[in-house]
Scaffold this active site. Sequence first.
Site, mmCIF file in Angstrom:
data_model
loop_
_atom_site.group_PDB
_atom_site.id
_atom_site.type_symbol
_atom_site.label_atom_id
_atom_site.label_comp_id
_atom_site.label_asym_id
_atom_site.label_seq_id
_atom_site.Cartn_x
_atom_site.Cartn_y
_atom_site.Cartn_z
ATOM 1 N N ASP A 8 1.081 -6.717 -7.761
ATOM 2 C CA ASP A 8 1.279 -5.977 -9.011
ATOM 3 C C ASP A 8 2.723 -6.263 -9.467
ATOM 4 O OD1 ASP A 8 2.946 -4.340 -7.502
ATOM 5 O OD2 ASP A 8 1.928 -2.470 -8.031
ATOM 6 N N THR A 67 5.245 -1.009 -2.209
ATOM 7 C CA THR A 67 5.286 -0.596 -0.805
ATOM 8 C C THR A 67 4.294 -1.366 0.060
ATOM 9 O OG1 THR A 67 3.574 1.048 -1.255
ATOM 10 C CG2 THR A 67 5.878 1.791 -1.421
ATOM 11 N N HIS A 98 -5.756 -8.965 17.387
ATOM 12 C CA HIS A 98 -6.621 -7.849 17.771
ATOM 13 C C HIS A 98 -7.611 -7.427 16.679
ATOM 14 C CE1 HIS A 98 -3.843 -6.202 21.189
ATOM 15 N NE2 HIS A 98 -3.862 -7.529 21.149
ATOM 16 N N HIS A 133 -12.088 -7.479 21.584
ATOM 17 C CA HIS A 133 -11.801 -7.026 20.215
ATOM 18 C C HIS A 133 -13.017 -7.176 19.283
ATOM 19 C CE1 HIS A 133 -7.702 -6.576 21.438
ATOM 20 N NE2 HIS A 133 -7.646 -7.852 21.795
HETATM 21 C C1 RB5 Z 1 4.215 0.604 -8.676
HETATM 22 O O1 RB5 Z 1 5.278 1.307 -9.218
HETATM 23 C C2 RB5 Z 1 3.966 1.073 -7.254
HETATM 24 O O2 RB5 Z 1 3.378 2.326 -7.259
HETATM 25 C C3 RB5 Z 1 3.077 0.079 -6.523
HETATM 26 O O3 RB5 Z 1 3.655 -1.172 -6.555
HETATM 27 C C4 RB5 Z 1 2.811 0.371 -5.060
HETATM 28 O O4 RB5 Z 1 3.982 0.623 -4.366
HETATM 29 C C5 RB5 Z 1 1.765 1.340 -4.777
HETATM 30 O O5 RB5 Z 1 1.412 1.619 -3.629
#
Ligand code: RB5
Length: 149
Positions: A8, A67, A98, A133
């Site tokens: 994204d 994230t 695994h 596994h």
């Molecule tokens: C976008 O701002 C952010 O929410 C997205 O990139 C991500 O971290 C979502 O889990």
Amino acid sequence: MKIAIGCDHGGLRLKNEVIKYLQEKGIEYVDYGTYSEESCDYPDIAIKVAEAVASKEQEKGILICGTGIGISIAANKVPGVRAALCSDTFSAHATREHNDANILTMGERTVGIGLALDIVDTFLNTEFEGGRHIQRINKISEIEKKYSK
Ligand code: RB5
């Protein structure tokens, strides 16, 4: 090896670095977007990469968001996908050995470029161990079947 890659807007810069790495290593890839910094919704990209990997059109996937969490949650909704969020090389190694993870997810806001490229390298170059596994992976598939209509 053919890789499906996507991100994204929160993962765009890191995705571009990973693409450079894939090009340098001569690894074939398909970029499923996003292609600009304009805000977008990570599930829209996650499903494209997840379907390409689940259908075996592409061998493995790499998904990146801010994230790595949202894009991982979304990708894991597609049956046959085992997406693993990694921010260290030990996890990248272990999830291939695994869990036979077929999609690596990472967060641009949580890992630096150098570490991220080491994680990619480890993920792409570690084989599934099989053995004990396999039955665990099969149990994951059973859970998927139980909840799909
Ligand atoms: C976008 O701002 C952010 O929410 C997205 O990139 C991500 O971290 C979502 O889990």
